[in-house]
Design a protein around this motif. Structure first.
Motif, PDB file in Angstrom:
ATOM      1  N   UNK A  10       0.825  -1.197   0.000  1.00 25.53           N
ATOM      2  CA  UNK A  10       0.000   0.000   0.000  1.00 25.53           C
ATOM      3  C   UNK A  10       0.858   1.244   0.000  1.00 25.53           C
ATOM      4  N   UNK A  11       0.207   2.371   0.245  1.00 22.03           N
ATOM      5  CA  UNK A  11       0.897   3.659   0.286  1.00 22.03           C
ATOM      6  C   UNK A  11       0.877   4.195   1.703  1.00 22.03           C
ATOM      7  N   UNK A  12       2.044   4.585   2.198  1.00 21.02           N
ATOM      8  CA  UNK A  12       2.158   5.145   3.539  1.00 21.02           C
ATOM      9  C   UNK A  12       3.100   6.330   3.499  1.00 21.02           C
ATOM     10  N   UNK A  13       3.072   7.108   4.561  1.00 24.01           N
ATOM     11  CA  UNK A  13       4.010   8.228   4.682  1.00 24.01           C
ATOM     12  C   UNK A  13       5.279   7.764   5.395  1.00 24.01           C
ATOM     13  N   UNK A  14       6.303   8.550   5.253  1.00 23.86           N
ATOM     14  CA  UNK A  14       7.569   8.266   5.935  1.00 23.86           C
ATOM     15  C   UNK A  14       7.319   8.053   7.425  1.00 23.86           C
ATOM     16  N   UNK A  15       7.930   6.989   7.948  1.00 28.19           N
ATOM     17  CA  UNK A  15       7.758   6.653   9.349  1.00 28.19           C
ATOM     18  C   UNK A  15       6.633   5.692   9.628  1.00 28.19           C
ATOM     19  N   UNK A  16       5.831   5.413   8.622  1.00 28.97           N
ATOM     20  CA  UNK A  16       4.701   4.506   8.794  1.00 28.97           C
ATOM     21  C   UNK A  16       5.119   3.046   8.786  1.00 28.97           C
ATOM     22  N   UNK A  17       4.113   2.195   8.921  1.00 26.26           N
ATOM     23  CA  UNK A  17       4.350   0.754   8.987  1.00 26.26           C
ATOM     24  C   UNK A  17       3.403   0.018   8.051  1.00 26.26           C
ATOM     25  N   UNK A  62      17.805  -3.599   8.538  1.00 23.14           N
ATOM     26  CA  UNK A  62      18.033  -4.137   9.881  1.00 23.14           C
ATOM     27  C   UNK A  62      17.526  -3.181  10.942  1.00 23.14           C
ATOM     28  N   UNK A  63      16.811  -3.755  11.909  1.00 18.34           N
ATOM     29  CA  UNK A  63      16.259  -2.946  12.988  1.00 18.34           C
ATOM     30  C   UNK A  63      14.923  -2.324  12.662  1.00 18.34           C
ATOM     31  N   UNK A  64      14.511  -2.390  11.374  1.00 19.18           N
ATOM     32  CA  UNK A  64      13.221  -1.809  10.978  1.00 19.18           C
ATOM     33  C   UNK A  64      12.247  -2.877  10.484  1.00 19.18           C
ATOM     34  N   UNK A  65      12.756  -3.891   9.829  1.00 16.54           N
ATOM     35  CA  UNK A  65      11.919  -4.949   9.244  1.00 16.54           C
ATOM     36  C   UNK A  65      12.100  -6.234  10.043  1.00 16.54           C
ATOM     37  N   UNK A  66      11.029  -7.018  10.111  1.00 15.88           N
ATOM     38  CA  UNK A  66      11.069  -8.314  10.770  1.00 15.88           C
ATOM     39  C   UNK A  66      10.366  -9.355   9.911  1.00 15.88           C
ATOM     40  N   UNK A  81       8.599  -1.394   9.700  1.00 10.70           N
ATOM     41  CA  UNK A  81       8.416  -0.192  10.511  1.00 10.70           C
ATOM     42  C   UNK A  81       9.363   0.909  10.046  1.00 10.70           C
ATOM     43  N   UNK A  82       9.073   2.122  10.483  1.00 13.79           N
ATOM     44  CA  UNK A  82       9.930   3.272  10.165  1.00 13.79           C
ATOM     45  C   UNK A  82      10.245   3.330   8.673  1.00 13.79           C
ATOM     46  N   UNK A  83       9.227   3.224   7.874  1.00 14.78           N
ATOM     47  CA  UNK A  83       9.425   3.177   6.429  1.00 14.78           C
ATOM     48  C   UNK A  83       9.982   4.485   5.899  1.00 14.78           C
ATOM     49  N   UNK A  84      10.809   4.354   4.865  1.00 12.40           N
ATOM     50  CA  UNK A  84      11.469   5.496   4.231  1.00 12.40           C
ATOM     51  C   UNK A  84      11.098   5.510   2.743  1.00 12.40           C
ATOM     52  N   UNK A  85      11.201   6.654   2.107  1.00  8.55           N
ATOM     53  CA  UNK A  85      10.910   6.705   0.664  1.00  8.55           C
ATOM     54  C   UNK A  85      11.754   5.711  -0.143  1.00  8.55           C
ATOM     55  N   UNK A 116       2.926  -3.967  -4.227  1.00  6.04           N
ATOM     56  CA  UNK A 116       3.584  -2.658  -4.308  1.00  6.04           C
ATOM     57  C   UNK A 116       3.570  -1.951  -2.960  1.00  6.04           C
ATOM     58  N   UNK A 117       4.716  -1.410  -2.598  1.00  6.35           N
ATOM     59  CA  UNK A 117       4.848  -0.566  -1.409  1.00  6.35           C
ATOM     60  C   UNK A 117       5.348   0.795  -1.856  1.00  6.35           C
ATOM     61  N   UNK A 118       4.622   1.829  -1.477  1.00  5.30           N
ATOM     62  CA  UNK A 118       4.997   3.194  -1.825  1.00  5.30           C
ATOM     63  C   UNK A 118       5.052   4.031  -0.561  1.00  5.30           C
ATOM     64  N   UNK A 119       6.206   4.658  -0.328  1.00  2.02           N
ATOM     65  CA  UNK A 119       6.401   5.486   0.852  1.00  2.02           C
ATOM     66  C   UNK A 119       6.638   6.920   0.396  1.00  2.02           C
ATOM     67  N   UNK A 120       5.789   7.798   0.843  1.00  6.30           N
ATOM     68  CA  UNK A 120       5.896   9.188   0.442  1.00  6.30           C
ATOM     69  C   UNK A 120       6.526  10.024   1.562  1.00  6.30           C
ATOM     70  N   UNK A 121       7.214  11.074   1.154  1.00  6.60           N
ATOM     71  CA  UNK A 121       7.904  11.924   2.144  1.00  6.60           C
ATOM     72  C   UNK A 121       7.000  13.045   2.610  1.00  6.60           C
TER      73      UNK A 121
END
Length: 121
Positions: A10-17, A62-66, A81-85, A116-121
């Motif tokens: 899906x689509x999330x903003x920076x820092x989302x999960x 590392x440290x963000x994905x499990x 977690x803590x997704x980035x663009x 699809x994974x989309x991370x917006x800033x």
């Protein structure tokens, strides 16, 4: 041949999960998540050995994905977690033999269609 069906993108903003799911017709010795961004090569994100449950991750996650699995449902998960663009990509579930390893996507023989994974800033 293993059938793999991904979901959860899906689509999330920076820092989302997000949590990706993959339902497999059966497990193979190595199950993993890979991703491919436009114009880039497919890269390994996380792999789990189904005989030992040992895991490996790309340095970038590392440290963000499990990565985890649910044997009762033949499911594989990727909690992000803590997704980035720069995490924006098509994410694929893959299965391989004991010789498969994360740094060589071609060593995995079975692939899903991707989510699809989309991370917006």
């Amino acid at each position: 041949q293993v059938q793999l069906v991904e979901s959860g993108g899906g689509s999330v903003q920076t820092g989302g999960s997000l949590r990706l799911s993959c339902i497999a017709s059966l497990y193979r010795q190595r199950m993993g998540w890979f991703r491919q961004a436009p114009g880039k090569e497919r890269e390994g994100v996380a792999v789990i050995a189904t005989d030992t449950d040992s895991t490996a991750y790309a340095d970038s996650v590392k440290g963000r994905f499990t990565i985890s699995r649910d044997t009762a449902h033949n499911a594989l998960y990727l909690l992000m977690n803590s997704l980035k663009p720069e995490d924006t990509a098509m994410y694929y579930c893959a299965a391989g033999a004991s010789t498969a390893y994360m740094k060589n996507p071609n060593s995995f023989g079975d692939w899903g269609q991707g989510t699809q994974v989309t991370v917006s800033s």
